[in-house]
Design an enzyme around this catalytic site. Structure first.
Site, PDB file in Angstrom:
ATOM      1  N   GLU A  62      13.209  42.773  46.818  1.00  0.00           N
ATOM      2  CA  GLU A  62      12.469  42.183  45.734  1.00  0.00           C
ATOM      3  C   GLU A  62      13.440  41.047  45.150  1.00  0.00           C
ATOM      4  OE1 GLU A  62       9.196  42.343  45.375  1.00  0.00           O
ATOM      5  OE2 GLU A  62       8.933  43.969  46.621  1.00  0.00           O
ATOM      6  N   ASP A 117       2.854  39.028  40.759  1.00  0.00           N
ATOM      7  CA  ASP A 117       3.488  37.891  41.089  1.00  0.00           C
ATOM      8  C   ASP A 117       2.569  36.812  41.212  1.00  0.00           C
ATOM      9  OD1 ASP A 117       2.299  38.944  43.502  1.00  0.00           O
ATOM     10  OD2 ASP A 117       4.163  38.574  44.595  1.00  0.00           O
ATOM     11  N   TYR A 155       8.073  41.718  36.651  1.00  0.00           N
ATOM     12  CA  TYR A 155       7.598  41.971  38.188  1.00  0.00           C
ATOM     13  C   TYR A 155       8.613  42.719  38.908  1.00  0.00           C
ATOM     14  CZ  TYR A 155       7.506  40.867  42.769  1.00  0.00           C
ATOM     15  OH  TYR A 155       7.593  40.907  44.160  1.00  0.00           O
TER      16      TYR A 155
END
Length: 357
Positions: free
Chosen positions: A38, A139, A121
């Site tokens: 991520e 996102d 996030y």
């Protein structure tokens, strides 16, 4: 908004389970793998990230290895991905995890957001994908999908819009009987593959087209609503490829700057003529035996654009010892070091790192 999210969840997750891309971090979604992927995927395409991720995990397979990695090697593993603050914060977070969490990445968003470089996030992604917690992941892809689906004209660049979206998805997930990891990834995947960020959405292949208000009302060109793009700051500079034999001169900033800790070419503000360039080099302790103009180049960061004039310089100079620890480190780097240990930002890789190109 909540109503249409509930109505389309089954269609969306069924589509995802059939159409999802195979990715190395999806085959083994451990907390560390999800975390690394991520962070790498922020502002970076999947196809770009894939080989970096595989190399990074091979060399630094767990939190302990990341925490213990030397700075030069860490940056070399990241070289080419850009936004180096991401990997700096990853290592800071790894060291906190080792010191305060026994090497175990926490599962709650609250604890994850205490770590350096982790916002809502990334916290939501790790909590939901690795630990199957009922946490939303919001996102750009998710914002685009949900606003088009619901026909919302709220500006997706505003914090209040993102907050509202998280709250709505949190309410939905609280009662969702499926796997939050699957649902969150299905939203992101639809935004990446169908409801795409640049260009017209591929509505014909969208599993939600019969429910999407933006599609049904022909508003996909107007939704999502965004703030006008900021103009980039223009910076003009002159950079030098200074060769001594086959070694190339680099500087390494010790202070906290945009590219601190990385190897940079010597540079001066503004565009220097050959005469001005020779004077600048003399001030560095470099006597130019040959000075040749190279092609100009441009490198674009998020909010800054570098316009660069470049010179190839041949020298036999031996640089003096640095007198201050605050001064940038200057040294000649061998081709082997460039290949194995010295991380050089893409901004400086516009010209071949060998004499004569």
């Amino acid at each position: 908004m909540l109503k249409i999210i509930r109505e389309t969840a089954g269609l969306l997750t069924a589509w995802y389970l059939k159409e999802k891309r195979e990715m190395p971090w999806r085959s083994d979604p451990s907390p560390y793998h999800v975390y690394v992927s991520e962070i790498m995927l922020q502002q970076t395409r999947v196809d770009t990230v894939r080989p970096y991720y595989e190399r990074f995990i091979r060399e630094l397979p767990d939190v302990q290895a990341l925490a213990d990695c030397g700075e030069d090697r860490l940056f070399k593993l990241w070289e080419g991905l850009g936004y180096y603050s991401r990997v700096r914060n990853m290592q800071k977070a790894a060291r906190v995890i080792m010191a305060e969490y026994g090497g175990i990445i926490p599962s709650s968003c609250e604890e994850l957001m205490k770590l350096p470089g982790i916002g809502s996030y990334t916290a939501g992604a790790v909590a939901s994908i690795a630990y199957h917690e009922k946490e939303p992941v919001v996102d750009g892809n998710v914002l685009r999908v949900i606003t088009r689906l619901s026909g919302s004209r709220e500006n997706i660049d505003l914090d209040k819009t993102k907050k509202t979206m998280r709250e709505e998805l949190k309410r939905f997930l609280a009662d969702f009987e499926g796997d939050p990891a699957v649902y969150n990834q299905s939203l992101m995947e639809l935004g990446a593959l169908v409801c795409i960020p640049n260009g017209a959405p591929l509505c014909a292949s969208c599993p939600l087209k019969e429910h999407c208000r933006a599609h049904l009302q022909d508003l996909t060109g107007e939704i999502p609503v965004r703030l006008p793009k900021r103009s980039r700051k223009i910076m003009e500079k002159t950079v030098f490829l200074v060769f001594r034999g086959d070694s190339l001169l680099f500087t390494k900033n010790r202070e906290k700057k945009l590219l601190s800790g990385l190897y940079a070419l010597p540079e001066a503000e503004g565009f220097l003529s050959e005469a001005e360039a020779s004077v600048f080099l003399e001030g560095m302790g470099v006597r130019a035996l040959q000075l040749k103009r190279l092609p100009d180049a441009v490198h674009v960061f998020t909010h800054v654009e570098w316009r660069m004039r470049a010179y190839e310089v041949l020298t036999e100079s031996v640089l003096p010892e640095e007198e201050s620890e605050d001064a940038p480190l200057r040294r000649f780097v061998t081709p082997r070091e460039l290949e194995e240990t010295a991380a050089v930002p893409e901004a400086y890789r516009k010209w071949p790192f060998r004499i004569g190109g």
